[in-house]
Design a protein around this motif. Sequence first.
Motif, PDB file in Angstrom:
ATOM      1  N   ARG A 111       0.667  -1.599   0.080  1.00 46.93           N
ATOM      2  CA  ARG A 111       0.242   0.111  -0.034  1.00 46.93           C
ATOM      3  C   ARG A 111       0.598   0.989   0.119  1.00 46.93           C
ATOM      4  O   ARG A 111       0.224   2.523   0.458  1.00 46.93           O
ATOM      5  CB  ARG A 111      -0.917   0.002   1.044  1.00 46.93           C
ATOM      6  CG  ARG A 111      -2.169  -1.257   1.733  1.00 46.93           C
ATOM      7  CD  ARG A 111      -2.847  -1.775   2.052  1.00 46.93           C
ATOM      8  NE  ARG A 111      -3.336  -2.661   2.154  1.00 46.93           N
ATOM      9  CZ  ARG A 111      -3.395  -3.323   3.064  1.00 46.93           C
ATOM     10  NH1 ARG A 111      -3.538  -3.917   4.205  1.00 46.93           N
ATOM     11  NH2 ARG A 111      -4.334  -4.777   2.855  1.00 46.93           N
ATOM     12  N   ASN A 335      -7.203   1.028   2.132  1.00 48.21           N
ATOM     13  CA  ASN A 335      -6.229   0.645   0.937  1.00 48.21           C
ATOM     14  C   ASN A 335      -5.040   1.829   1.278  1.00 48.21           C
ATOM     15  O   ASN A 335      -3.726   1.848   0.541  1.00 48.21           O
ATOM     16  CB  ASN A 335      -7.579   1.110  -0.838  1.00 48.21           C
ATOM     17  CG  ASN A 335      -7.460   0.601  -0.740  1.00 48.21           C
ATOM     18  OD1 ASN A 335      -7.751  -0.469  -1.497  1.00 48.21           O
ATOM     19  ND2 ASN A 335      -8.485   1.259  -1.401  1.00 48.21           N
ATOM     20  N   GLN A 336      -4.926   2.401   2.246  1.00 45.82           N
ATOM     21  CA  GLN A 336      -4.019   3.639   2.481  1.00 45.82           C
ATOM     22  C   GLN A 336      -3.388   2.462   4.121  1.00 45.82           C
ATOM     23  O   GLN A 336      -1.658   3.226   4.258  1.00 45.82           O
ATOM     24  CB  GLN A 336      -4.363   4.739   2.775  1.00 45.82           C
ATOM     25  CG  GLN A 336      -3.956   5.547   1.805  1.00 45.82           C
ATOM     26  CD  GLN A 336      -4.596   7.011   1.953  1.00 45.82           C
ATOM     27  OE1 GLN A 336      -5.975   6.720   1.799  1.00 45.82           O
ATOM     28  NE2 GLN A 336      -3.865   7.870   2.682  1.00 45.82           N
ATOM     29  N   THR A 338      -0.730   0.247   5.900  1.00 52.67           N
ATOM     30  CA  THR A 338      -0.260  -0.575   6.693  1.00 52.67           C
ATOM     31  C   THR A 338       0.526  -1.147   7.355  1.00 52.67           C
ATOM     32  O   THR A 338       1.285  -2.492   7.202  1.00 52.67           O
ATOM     33  CB  THR A 338       1.618   0.002   6.059  1.00 52.67           C
ATOM     34  OG1 THR A 338       2.230   1.281   7.157  1.00 52.67           O
ATOM     35  CG2 THR A 338       1.180   1.507   4.874  1.00 52.67           C
TER      36      THR A 338
END
Length: 502
Positions: A111, A335-336, A338
């Motif tokens: 990501r 989606n962002q 980590t």
Amino acid sequence: MDSIKRAMALGFARFEAVFEYAFGQRNNPFVWLGALGWYFYWIVAISGVYLYIFFDTGITNAYESVEYITHEQWYAAGIMRSLHRYASDALVVVVVLHLFREFALDRLRGRRFFAWLTGIPLLAFIYLCGISGYWLVWDTLAQYIAIASTEWLDTLPLFGEPIANNFLNSTTLGDRFFTLMVFIHIFGPLFMLLLMWVHIQRHARARVNPPRSLAIGTLGILVVLSLVFPALSQGPADLDVVPAEIGLDWFYLAAYPLLEVIPGGQLWLYLFGGFVLLAVLPWAPPAKRVPAAAVNLDNCNGCARCFDDCPFGAITMVPRSDGRAYDTEPVVNPNQCTSCGICAGSCPTSTPFRRSGPLEPGIDVPRSPIAALRNEVVSRGDANQVLVIGCDTSDSAALEQDGVTVIQLPCVGMLPPSFVDFALARGFADGVMIAGCAEGDCQHRLGNEWTAARMARTRDPMLRQRVDKRRLLMSWLPRGSLKRRRRALADFRARLAELGDE
Ligand code: HEM
Ligand code: SF4
Ligand code: SF4
């Protein structure tokens, strides 16, 4: 690919050790390459605006105006010209190093691909702006660039008429191309600034300013260079004469001599191939998919500490959806995220002292839940040992030895300070060592900074006052510092032995 990255990371570590020794950990320029990129950009932009006041944008007078800048006004615009050139060169150096370093440290996969992909067009823009800048001086170097560039562009099936014909001799020369270059050289950097802003959009609190002493030191070097080796032109362009000898700026123009040995079309293919190769690197090979942080609203009071601490801007606070008396709740963008776990370390509900029911904080990372950390401390703890909490990146696993137990987390920023209190107060450790990345160089960006602040009691959640700080060691060291880490641990153990049962 992993072994290439490891070898490169080792190379960087060796090289950087010299700089760390000379400048100290905080001012190590390698840790600030992205920020130095921004800094040099601003120097180039400000000096460029100053030069524009005196620069004549028409091809017939451009050279004279640059000569005026260089010689008549050497004490002001002349220095600005040199600063403009040397800061542009420095920009190339730091950005290329930044690219290699982010690759070596594997900060581009999964990501984290976004910064890498948005960095690639930045690289192209830096060169476009630099080459157009050399063109504007309209000296023999500019003449060489103009001819070589247009001949190279003519190898692409883009133009009906060969554009190199504009530079056949002085009678064919017009203002058309020059105006285009002025336009590129002014609007290119503005667009680049926009791209630089996009580049750091997935970084909360992106470091765009180097520390003051580093900034002053680098500016000082550039000013001295400008005074000792002022940037000069190479004689006026004359299309009726083929320049015999040209001095190249190797930072921007190193590829030009290749045009003499490699056919232009082939060189385009190499360039295109290079960009494609760069673009696929974040998926070579694809990162293992790890589940994102998950919010447990039953235990969340909406305090927004996780939102404040997430280094990747993966959390947003939205109006409360479960009818409880709090205003907001965190939502994680998978989606962002980590899965660094720093949010779990910041959550006030991540406390091992809780007794009723299982330990389920308001936010947690499935790959390494806070409850598992508690279980490890309890099952492996011992009142006579040092408990080392390390991260995936530091060499902490190698510190395991008799009397030392190592627990590894994705990032030490995941460690809630209450765990230090818990381990010491409940007899699971005689001392706690936190082994993380070097200052300013956390693999997960902000984990070590937040941990240091939490333990120093300057950032929530703070370490409780009752904790004896002499039993806590924070070790922030670069990769490849195992020996120094071992020494620090041995010293710490010796100090703990002196403290005894105090
Ligand atoms: C003008 C050129 C550039 C500037 C000014 C710049 C600046 C920065 C800055 C300020 C950061 C954030 C550092 C932090 O706060 O942790 C960053 C991160 C990053 N940049 Fe650049 N950069 C540039 C070009 C590039 C290029 C050419 C690449 C590679 C193709 C690249 C790849 C990355 C990556 C991978 C990260 C880190 C992502 C992460 O930590 O997840 N950058 N850059
Ligand atoms: S795990 Fe890391 S990236 Fe994901 S939400 Fe928490 S702090 Fe942000
Ligand atoms: S830190 Fe914990 S309690 Fe605070 S908003 Fe985030 S999840 Fe909720």
